[in-house]
Design a protein around this motif. Sequence first.
Motif, PDB file in Angstrom:
ATOM      1  N   VAL A 182      44.500  32.020   5.858  1.00 31.91           N
ATOM      2  CA  VAL A 182      44.765  32.008   7.280  1.00 31.91           C
ATOM      3  C   VAL A 182      46.238  31.575   7.410  1.00 31.91           C
ATOM      4  N   TYR A 183      46.888  30.895   6.854  1.00 31.21           N
ATOM      5  CA  TYR A 183      48.305  30.510   6.638  1.00 31.21           C
ATOM      6  C   TYR A 183      49.022  31.848   6.689  1.00 31.21           C
ATOM      7  N   GLU A 184      48.675  32.411   5.849  1.00 36.75           N
ATOM      8  CA  GLU A 184      49.575  33.586   5.394  1.00 36.75           C
ATOM      9  C   GLU A 184      49.439  34.739   6.603  1.00 36.75           C
ATOM     10  N   ARG A 185      48.253  34.774   7.177  1.00 38.34           N
ATOM     11  CA  ARG A 185      48.491  35.727   8.403  1.00 38.34           C
ATOM     12  C   ARG A 185      49.229  35.102   9.552  1.00 38.34           C
ATOM     13  N   PHE A 186      49.087  33.771   9.665  1.00 33.26           N
ATOM     14  CA  PHE A 186      50.194  33.210  10.716  1.00 33.26           C
ATOM     15  C   PHE A 186      51.525  33.292  10.163  1.00 33.26           C
ATOM     16  N   LYS A 187      51.819  32.949   8.996  1.00 29.09           N
ATOM     17  CA  LYS A 187      53.174  32.989   8.600  1.00 29.09           C
ATOM     18  C   LYS A 187      53.637  34.504   8.795  1.00 29.09           C
TER      19      LYS A 187
END
Length: 249
Positions: A241-246
């Motif tokens: 999830v973090y990577e998608r938002f990053k």
Amino acid sequence: MTITNQIITPNFVKKNFFRTKYAVRTFLGDYPELFFPANSFTKGKSWAVNQDTNIVIEGFQRSGNTFSVGAFKSAQIRKVNVASHLHIPAQVIYASKNKIPTLVVIRYPVDSVLSWKALELESSIRLQHTALDYSYFQLFKYYIRFYNKIMPYKDTFVVANFEDIISDFGAVINKINQKFNTSFDIFEHNKDNVRKVFDSQNFHAGTSVSRQELKKLVKIKYQIKLKSDDFKSLVSEAENVYERFKSLA
């Protein structure tokens, strides 16, 4: 009743009451039409988005929310109404539907969760209250839930990664101005201005020697939890999830 029960029972009841309250709040926080009427009876109503809000700044706990709000406000010449610190999707969803400029902050999930656990312990010591001790499993699920719920609205907000927030918040405001055609004043990110922001805030905003020591303890517990395949899978999901938002940032 034994002495042990006399001591443990009140804390146990208190912890479970606030955990249940937080779980209910988290559920309602997915739906603006449910959350805001209920929130209007709490002290959090002053942080809620409304038609007079100039900007929403929201994210999961310990992701740079407080510094972002402080730096943003300190840079503005005119008075601005900022909605923040409710840490629920309803803030972002309402802002999206009402075309209100919005900044979503995000931090690597492991860092956010460990920081939250360490701050909770530090607060219980400083303020002499019972630590609620949310489980690591629960906190990672809340992280995933928050960002997944607002992902469908990704075209209506600006995303700022924690590292960008603490290194050049002026550039973050510039992105907001470009996205929403606004003219917010730019924060001059230097040591003096950063210090002024932290000096104007509560102890929880920055870091401390005691919290760094506590973070070592919570990290040990986290490493033990990672021995569970289910927990490891949950952390991996949060990292995705973090990577998608990053990538949006």
